[in-house]
Design a protein around this motif. Sequence first.
Motif, PDB file in Angstrom:
ATOM      1  N   UNK A  82      65.171 155.845 -33.398  1.00  0.00           N
ATOM      2  CA  UNK A  82      65.512 154.380 -32.689  1.00  0.00           C
ATOM      3  C   UNK A  82      66.662 153.768 -33.568  1.00  0.00           C
ATOM      4  N   UNK A  83      67.719 153.220 -32.974  1.00  0.00           N
ATOM      5  CA  UNK A  83      68.789 152.469 -33.754  1.00  0.00           C
ATOM      6  C   UNK A  83      68.587 151.021 -33.526  1.00  0.00           C
ATOM      7  N   UNK A  84      68.479 150.238 -34.708  1.00  0.00           N
ATOM      8  CA  UNK A  84      68.111 149.050 -34.946  1.00  0.00           C
ATOM      9  C   UNK A  84      68.964 148.361 -35.560  1.00  0.00           C
ATOM     10  N   UNK A  85      69.256 147.093 -35.357  1.00  0.00           N
ATOM     11  CA  UNK A  85      69.972 145.893 -36.225  1.00  0.00           C
ATOM     12  C   UNK A  85      68.862 145.225 -37.121  1.00  0.00           C
ATOM     13  N   UNK A  86      69.171 145.077 -38.325  1.00  0.00           N
ATOM     14  CA  UNK A  86      68.355 144.363 -39.187  1.00  0.00           C
ATOM     15  C   UNK A  86      69.029 143.528 -40.307  1.00  0.00           C
ATOM     16  N   UNK A  87      68.350 142.546 -40.927  1.00  0.00           N
ATOM     17  CA  UNK A  87      68.890 141.718 -42.214  1.00  0.00           C
ATOM     18  C   UNK A  87      68.597 142.516 -43.296  1.00  0.00           C
ATOM     19  N   UNK A 117      76.078 138.103 -38.846  1.00  0.00           N
ATOM     20  CA  UNK A 117      76.017 137.747 -40.189  1.00  0.00           C
ATOM     21  C   UNK A 117      76.452 138.798 -41.172  1.00  0.00           C
ATOM     22  N   UNK A 118      76.951 138.627 -42.188  1.00  0.00           N
ATOM     23  CA  UNK A 118      77.551 139.380 -43.286  1.00  0.00           C
ATOM     24  C   UNK A 118      76.482 140.511 -43.643  1.00  0.00           C
ATOM     25  N   UNK A 119      75.188 140.149 -43.573  1.00  0.00           N
ATOM     26  CA  UNK A 119      74.042 141.002 -44.068  1.00  0.00           C
ATOM     27  C   UNK A 119      73.469 141.875 -42.821  1.00  0.00           C
ATOM     28  N   UNK A 120      73.852 141.529 -41.547  1.00  0.00           N
ATOM     29  CA  UNK A 120      73.391 142.066 -40.246  1.00  0.00           C
ATOM     30  C   UNK A 120      73.858 143.818 -40.335  1.00  0.00           C
ATOM     31  N   UNK A 121      72.851 144.607 -40.526  1.00  0.00           N
ATOM     32  CA  UNK A 121      73.614 146.283 -40.430  1.00  0.00           C
ATOM     33  C   UNK A 121      72.649 146.770 -39.343  1.00  0.00           C
ATOM     34  N   UNK A 204      63.645 143.439 -39.221  1.00  0.00           N
ATOM     35  CA  UNK A 204      64.313 144.138 -38.351  1.00  0.00           C
ATOM     36  C   UNK A 204      64.546 143.219 -37.004  1.00  0.00           C
ATOM     37  N   UNK A 205      65.712 143.176 -36.663  1.00  0.00           N
ATOM     38  CA  UNK A 205      65.923 141.972 -35.664  1.00  0.00           C
ATOM     39  C   UNK A 205      65.803 142.396 -34.192  1.00  0.00           C
ATOM     40  N   UNK A 206      66.101 143.725 -33.915  1.00  0.00           N
ATOM     41  CA  UNK A 206      65.860 144.193 -32.631  1.00  0.00           C
ATOM     42  C   UNK A 206      66.194 145.898 -32.431  1.00  0.00           C
ATOM     43  N   UNK A 207      65.995 146.462 -31.640  1.00  0.00           N
ATOM     44  CA  UNK A 207      66.362 147.669 -31.137  1.00  0.00           C
ATOM     45  C   UNK A 207      67.679 147.634 -30.132  1.00  0.00           C
ATOM     46  N   UNK A 208      68.634 148.447 -30.486  1.00  0.00           N
ATOM     47  CA  UNK A 208      69.629 148.570 -29.526  1.00  0.00           C
ATOM     48  C   UNK A 208      69.358 148.955 -28.120  1.00  0.00           C
ATOM     49  N   UNK A 209      69.872 148.304 -27.212  1.00  0.00           N
ATOM     50  CA  UNK A 209      69.399 148.335 -25.720  1.00  0.00           C
ATOM     51  C   UNK A 209      70.632 149.147 -25.005  1.00  0.00           C
ATOM     52  N   UNK A 210      71.841 148.422 -24.670  1.00  0.00           N
ATOM     53  CA  UNK A 210      72.664 148.834 -23.980  1.00  0.00           C
ATOM     54  C   UNK A 210      74.121 148.448 -24.560  1.00  0.00           C
ATOM     55  N   UNK A 211      75.269 149.179 -24.340  1.00  0.00           N
ATOM     56  CA  UNK A 211      76.462 148.918 -24.670  1.00  0.00           C
ATOM     57  C   UNK A 211      77.032 148.215 -23.462  1.00  0.00           C
ATOM     58  N   UNK A 212      77.699 147.090 -23.834  1.00  0.00           N
ATOM     59  CA  UNK A 212      78.272 146.331 -22.529  1.00  0.00           C
ATOM     60  C   UNK A 212      80.016 146.233 -22.569  1.00  0.00           C
ATOM     61  N   UNK A 213      80.258 146.832 -23.697  1.00  0.00           N
ATOM     62  CA  UNK A 213      81.713 146.720 -23.776  1.00  0.00           C
ATOM     63  C   UNK A 213      82.261 148.034 -24.865  1.00  0.00           C
ATOM     64  N   UNK A 214      83.306 148.627 -24.532  1.00  0.00           N
ATOM     65  CA  UNK A 214      84.302 148.581 -23.663  1.00  0.00           C
ATOM     66  C   UNK A 214      83.647 149.185 -22.186  1.00  0.00           C
ATOM     67  N   UNK A 215      84.084 148.567 -21.148  1.00  0.00           N
ATOM     68  CA  UNK A 215      83.601 148.836 -19.940  1.00  0.00           C
ATOM     69  C   UNK A 215      83.487 150.652 -19.543  1.00  0.00           C
TER      70      UNK A 215
END
Length: 239
Positions: A82-87, A117-121, A204-215
Amino acid sequence: MSADTTPEQGSTAPSRTRPPSGIRRHRWLLGPATLLLLVVLVRTFLVTPFGIPSGSMQDTLLVGDRILVSRLTAPADLQRGDIVVFDASQGFNLRVPERGLFQTLVEAAQSIFGKGQPTDYIKRIIGLPGDHVKCCAPDGRLEVNGVAVDEPYIAPGAVPSAMTFDVTVPPDRFWMMGDNRGASADSRAHLGDPGGGMVPGEDIIGKVWVRYWPLGRLGYVDQGQLASVPAAPVPRNGE
């Protein structure tokens, strides 16, 4: 004499109470404020926009991609791959800069449009709590719980890791790695820090869902689960 009373001549019916003039002048703010509150609630509890600031997840995610991160997946439901965004401030032992009230408000407004934020990876989960992760197996692949794993999201010809490591992930922690292994400051870069580069589930902030850009790249982001990996061994009493 009748019990009914009649108003005295010249009296008028009481008028409806009107809000103070200051409130009437600022009533136009109600709509934008309500919209902002809804956006904040959605961003906090449902989905969060996020922009990709670096090439650490190439070629899965490119610099400038805009994604939506689902906040509905609990840490216990996350899977390897899983790809995730986290602090990363705690897991990667990062210094959090002090911010005043104005800077905090500016960053909150920017976050609505995907500026983190700068600490969001953003990284990929390679090791779940209890997993034994090693680099590398005799054939050069990463090894998780004694099994060498295929990683189709790594660029052809790239090595899984130029750094060797052998770790066991503690309870409620995760081992994170970027897909662009030669240009990713991930768990490997913080092995010597407090916590050993393991990211707490609560960060862990959340799990990557969709890419909305670029179209032209609109759509779901492939998570690439490592389905062939056995479960982590259950610790025996006293271990």
